[in-house]
Design an enzyme around this catalytic site. Structure first.
Site, PDB file in Angstrom:
ATOM      1  CB  SER A  90       3.902  56.781  99.903  1.00  0.00           C
ATOM      2  OG  SER A  90       2.726  56.236 100.431  1.00  0.00           O
ATOM      3  CE1 TYR A  99       1.048  61.079  96.700  1.00  0.00           C
ATOM      4  CE2 TYR A  99       0.410  59.022  97.762  1.00  0.00           C
ATOM      5  CZ  TYR A  99       1.189  60.158  97.728  1.00  0.00           C
ATOM      6  OH  TYR A  99       2.128  60.366  98.714  1.00  0.00           O
ATOM      7  CE  LYS A 151       4.767  60.690  96.540  1.00  0.00           C
ATOM      8  NZ  LYS A 151       5.759  61.742  96.731  1.00  0.00           N
ATOM      9  N   GLY A 167     -10.605  51.185  97.924  1.00  0.00           N
ATOM     10  CA  GLY A 167      -9.146  51.289  97.811  1.00  0.00           C
ATOM     11  C   GLY A 167      -8.416  51.115  99.128  1.00  0.00           C
TER      12      GLY A 167
HETATM   13  P1  NAD Z   1       2.000  69.056 101.460  1.00  0.00           P
HETATM   14  O1  NAD Z   1       0.995  69.194 100.381  1.00  0.00           O
HETATM   15  O2  NAD Z   1       1.699  69.665 102.779  1.00  0.00           O
HETATM   16  O3  NAD Z   1       3.408  69.626 100.959  1.00  0.00           O
HETATM   17  C1  NAD Z   1       3.815  69.579  99.619  1.00  0.00           C
HETATM   18  C2  NAD Z   1       4.331  70.955  99.245  1.00  0.00           C
HETATM   19  O4  NAD Z   1       4.763  70.928  97.884  1.00  0.00           O
HETATM   20  C3  NAD Z   1       3.258  72.055  99.354  1.00  0.00           C
HETATM   21  O5  NAD Z   1       3.784  73.147 100.087  1.00  0.00           O
HETATM   22  C4  NAD Z   1       2.987  72.430  97.897  1.00  0.00           C
HETATM   23  O6  NAD Z   1       2.636  73.812  97.761  1.00  0.00           O
HETATM   24  C5  NAD Z   1       4.316  72.102  97.252  1.00  0.00           C
HETATM   25  N1  NAD Z   1       4.224  71.803  95.812  1.00  0.00           N
HETATM   26  C6  NAD Z   1       3.344  70.969  95.200  1.00  0.00           C
HETATM   27  N2  NAD Z   1       3.614  70.903  93.877  1.00  0.00           N
HETATM   28  C7  NAD Z   1       4.695  71.695  93.657  1.00  0.00           C
HETATM   29  C8  NAD Z   1       5.435  72.055  92.518  1.00  0.00           C
HETATM   30  N3  NAD Z   1       5.111  71.554  91.308  1.00  0.00           N
HETATM   31  N4  NAD Z   1       6.478  72.895  92.639  1.00  0.00           N
HETATM   32  C9  NAD Z   1       6.798  73.412  93.857  1.00  0.00           C
HETATM   33  N5  NAD Z   1       6.122  73.123  94.980  1.00  0.00           N
HETATM   34  C10 NAD Z   1       5.087  72.274  94.887  1.00  0.00           C
HETATM   35  O7  NAD Z   1       2.305  67.495 101.620  1.00  0.00           O
HETATM   36  P2  NAD Z   1       3.131  66.744 102.748  1.00  0.00           P
HETATM   37  O8  NAD Z   1       2.178  65.950 103.559  1.00  0.00           O
HETATM   38  O9  NAD Z   1       4.067  67.673 103.410  1.00  0.00           O
HETATM   39  O10 NAD Z   1       3.921  65.690 101.846  1.00  0.00           O
HETATM   40  C11 NAD Z   1       5.238  65.936 101.402  1.00  0.00           C
HETATM   41  C12 NAD Z   1       5.677  64.789 100.518  1.00  0.00           C
HETATM   42  O11 NAD Z   1       5.591  63.563 101.235  1.00  0.00           O
HETATM   43  C13 NAD Z   1       4.807  64.601  99.268  1.00  0.00           C
HETATM   44  O12 NAD Z   1       5.643  64.237  98.192  1.00  0.00           O
HETATM   45  C14 NAD Z   1       3.898  63.460  99.648  1.00  0.00           C
HETATM   46  O13 NAD Z   1       3.457  62.733  98.533  1.00  0.00           O
HETATM   47  C15 NAD Z   1       4.824  62.618 100.512  1.00  0.00           C
HETATM   48  N6  NAD Z   1       4.101  61.765 101.453  1.00  0.00           N
HETATM   49  C16 NAD Z   1       3.197  62.311 102.305  1.00  0.00           C
HETATM   50  C17 NAD Z   1       2.493  61.509 103.182  1.00  0.00           C
HETATM   51  C18 NAD Z   1       1.440  62.075 104.088  1.00  0.00           C
HETATM   52  O14 NAD Z   1       0.597  61.322 104.567  1.00  0.00           O
HETATM   53  N7  NAD Z   1       1.435  63.379 104.381  1.00  0.00           N
HETATM   54  C19 NAD Z   1       2.742  60.123 103.204  1.00  0.00           C
HETATM   55  C20 NAD Z   1       3.688  59.587 102.329  1.00  0.00           C
HETATM   56  C21 NAD Z   1       4.370  60.434 101.453  1.00  0.00           C
HETATM   57  C1  WQD Z   2      -6.275  56.056 107.856  1.00  0.00           C
HETATM   58  C2  WQD Z   2      -7.369  55.112 108.357  1.00  0.00           C
HETATM   59  C3  WQD Z   2      -9.222  54.906 106.853  1.00  0.00           C
HETATM   60  C4  WQD Z   2     -10.583  59.075 107.235  1.00  0.00           C
HETATM   61  C5  WQD Z   2      -3.116  57.803 102.995  1.00  0.00           C
HETATM   62  C6  WQD Z   2      -2.518  57.500 101.650  1.00  0.00           C
HETATM   63  C7  WQD Z   2      -1.089  57.053 101.816  1.00  0.00           C
HETATM   64  C8  WQD Z   2      -0.298  58.090 102.634  1.00  0.00           C
HETATM   65  C9  WQD Z   2      -0.974  58.406 103.928  1.00  0.00           C
HETATM   66  C10 WQD Z   2       0.641  59.754 101.169  1.00  0.00           C
HETATM   67  C11 WQD Z   2      -7.933  54.195 107.270  1.00  0.00           C
HETATM   68  C12 WQD Z   2      -9.667  55.550 108.145  1.00  0.00           C
HETATM   69  C13 WQD Z   2      -9.877  57.874 107.367  1.00  0.00           C
HETATM   70  C14 WQD Z   2     -11.918  59.142 107.714  1.00  0.00           C
HETATM   71  C15 WQD Z   2     -11.737  56.853 108.464  1.00  0.00           C
HETATM   72  N1  WQD Z   2      -0.246  59.351 101.968  1.00  0.00           N
HETATM   73  N2  WQD Z   2     -10.450  56.803 107.975  1.00  0.00           N
HETATM   74  N3  WQD Z   2     -12.431  58.033 108.322  1.00  0.00           N
HETATM   75  O1  WQD Z   2      -5.511  55.895 103.678  1.00  0.00           O
HETATM   76  O2  WQD Z   2      -3.887  54.982 105.421  1.00  0.00           O
HETATM   77  O3  WQD Z   2      -3.096  56.595 103.774  1.00  0.00           O
HETATM   78  O4  WQD Z   2      -2.340  58.801 103.667  1.00  0.00           O
HETATM   79  O5  WQD Z   2       1.515  59.121 100.690  1.00  0.00           O
HETATM   80  O6  WQD Z   2      -0.548  56.884 100.546  1.00  0.00           O
HETATM   81  O7  WQD Z   2      -3.275  56.477 101.027  1.00  0.00           O
HETATM   82  O8  WQD Z   2      -4.606  57.363 105.543  1.00  0.00           O
HETATM   83  O9  WQD Z   2      -5.550  58.961 107.142  1.00  0.00           O
HETATM   84  O10 WQD Z   2      -6.779  58.548 104.973  1.00  0.00           O
HETATM   85  O11 WQD Z   2      -6.761  56.748 106.708  1.00  0.00           O
HETATM   86  O12 WQD Z   2     -12.258  55.902 109.015  1.00  0.00           O
HETATM   87  O13 WQD Z   2     -12.606  60.171 107.600  1.00  0.00           O
HETATM   88  O14 WQD Z   2      -8.482  55.908 108.807  1.00  0.00           O
HETATM   89  O15 WQD Z   2     -10.205  54.045 106.350  1.00  0.00           O
HETATM   90  O16 WQD Z   2      -8.238  52.969 107.876  1.00  0.00           O
HETATM   91  P1  WQD Z   2      -4.351  56.092 104.568  1.00  0.00           P
HETATM   92  P2  WQD Z   2      -5.945  58.004 106.071  1.00  0.00           P
END
Ligand code: NAD
Ligand code: WQD
Length: 337
Positions: free
Chosen positions: A124, A149, A153, A294
């Protein structure tokens, strides 16, 4: 080649499943459904016209993971499984370290035992921390993420570096996602958060569909053009294409390499509100609320390394991200339930 998708039933994993199958790979899902719904498997079958293979279980269960790797003769693993809610991670840090860090350790042990050394890890942009200049580049030092979190990562990135140095058979791609949004064009799969969404796009789309009253915009006094936070939103299908390219790179070269997956463009919260109203034809009422602790003012990717080394570039613009989100949300107001 058979590819294991840990967390493959989740938001990003399910879109990767479709992309892998289209590219001629055989994806196998491993998921404990902690944050997903088995209905997604039926949707994947409708999109692809093929039965979906899913092993229900946990990445922290080493004998189970090793058996799955052997049974399906897996050639590479895309590791999505983990917990991802920033606020929850502050309240329950151990759950995050256990699922995200210990889960990855167990997965890698099972992979080594089964002779599988190709891994793509979902990292991330949060690993850049608070003080790096934008746009973020992969050669900048990582920072100190504020949440457990984010720290989980960064810890996984570091343990994967140590692992690769210890055994040159490992070929590892660390992909730093920016803000994934959007959905498959079919409208059959998409992001389905439990309860009140934390992230902007799910919140905005639930306001537009009438499930939530209004958006709280977290701060309008940031040093940005309109005062609201700016992020690099990337279409989840572009993200999946980036995984395909990274996987292909692992097939020819070992080592650990890191790539940003973003568009290189920052949009503000109000840009998103306006674009979503345009795409959906619905009003998105909002009020200005205090900053969320944050949050950073703005960041986006320098996406040139993935372009130069993988030949990957995001191609879907903001309108497409909003349209596809709306198609999913309006067709599935209660998600998969
Ligand atoms: P998500 O929660 O939709 O998908 C994660 C999946 O992993 C889910 O289906 C959950 O049931 C499964 N899971 C969780 N713990 C598990 C375990 N211990 N064993 C087996 N399965 C398990 O999330 P996502 O948005 O698809 O994210 C996927 C990956 O990408 C995550 O590692 C997340 O941290 C990373 N990521 C997501 C974002 C985002 O904004 N969505 C951004 C950066 C990184
Ligand atoms: C986006 C913008 C908020 C909700 C997070 C994690 C990051 C990654 C992606 C997993 C910001 C604003 C949001 C609301 C708002 N995840 N906002 N009202 O915080 O950039 O990133 O998700 O790895 O690690 O931190 O994403 O979608 O929460 O926010 O104004 O109800 O929208 O302040 O500027 P963020 P977000």
């Amino acid at each position: 080649m058979n590819i294991l998708l840990t967390g493959g039933a989740g938001y990003i994993g399910s879109h990767n499943y479709v992309a892998l199958l289209e590219a001629g790979y055989q994806p196998v899902i491993l998921d404990n459904f902690a944050n997903s719904h088995p209905e997604v498997l039926k949707r994947l079958e409708r999109i692809t016209g093929q039965p979906a293979t899913c092993e229900r279980g946990d990445v922290r269960d080493r004998p189970f993971v090793e058996a799955v790797l052997r049974r399906h003769e897996i050639g590479a693993v895309l590791h999505f499984a983990g917990l991802k809610a920033v606020g929850e991670s502050v309240r329950e840090p151990l759950a995050y370290y256990e699922n995200n860090v210990a889960g990855t350790v167990t997965l890698c042990q099972a992979m080594a035992a089964a002779g599988v050394f190709r891994l793509v890890f979902s990292s991330s942009a949060t690993v850049y921390g608070e003080h790096n200049p934008v746009p973020y580049r992969e050669d900048q030092p990582t920072g100190e993420p504020t949440s457990p979190y984010g720290k989980s990562k960064l810890m996984v990135e570091q343990l994967l570096q140590d692992l690769q140095r210890s055994d040159p058979r490992w070929a590892i791609a660390v992909l730093r996602y920016f803000n994934p949004v959007g959905a498959h064009e079919s409208g059959l799969i998409g992001e389905d958060p439990n309860g009140i969404p934390n992230n902007l796009l799910p919140y905005v789309s639930q306001v537009a569909v009438g499930k939530l009253k209004e958006l709280a915009v977290f701060g309008d006094d940031y040093p940005t053009p309109d005062g609201t936070g700016r992020r690099d939103y990337i279409h989840v299908v572009d993200l999946a294409d980036g995984h395909l390219k990274a996987l292909q790179a692992l097939e020819t070269q070992a080592g650990l390499r890191t790539w940003n997956l973003g568009t290189g463009i920052g949009y503000s919260v109000l840009d998103i509100v306006r674009a979503f109203e345009q795409a959906s034809g619905r009003a998105v009422p909002y009020r200005i609320a205090p900053r969320r602790p944050g949050d950073l003012a703005e960041y986006w990717a320098d996406a040139s390394k993935a372009q130069a080394e993988l030949g990957w570039q995001a191609s879907r613009g903001l309108d497409r991200m909003m349209l596809d989100t709306w198609r999913w949300q309006s067709g599935n107001p209660d998600g998969y339930r």
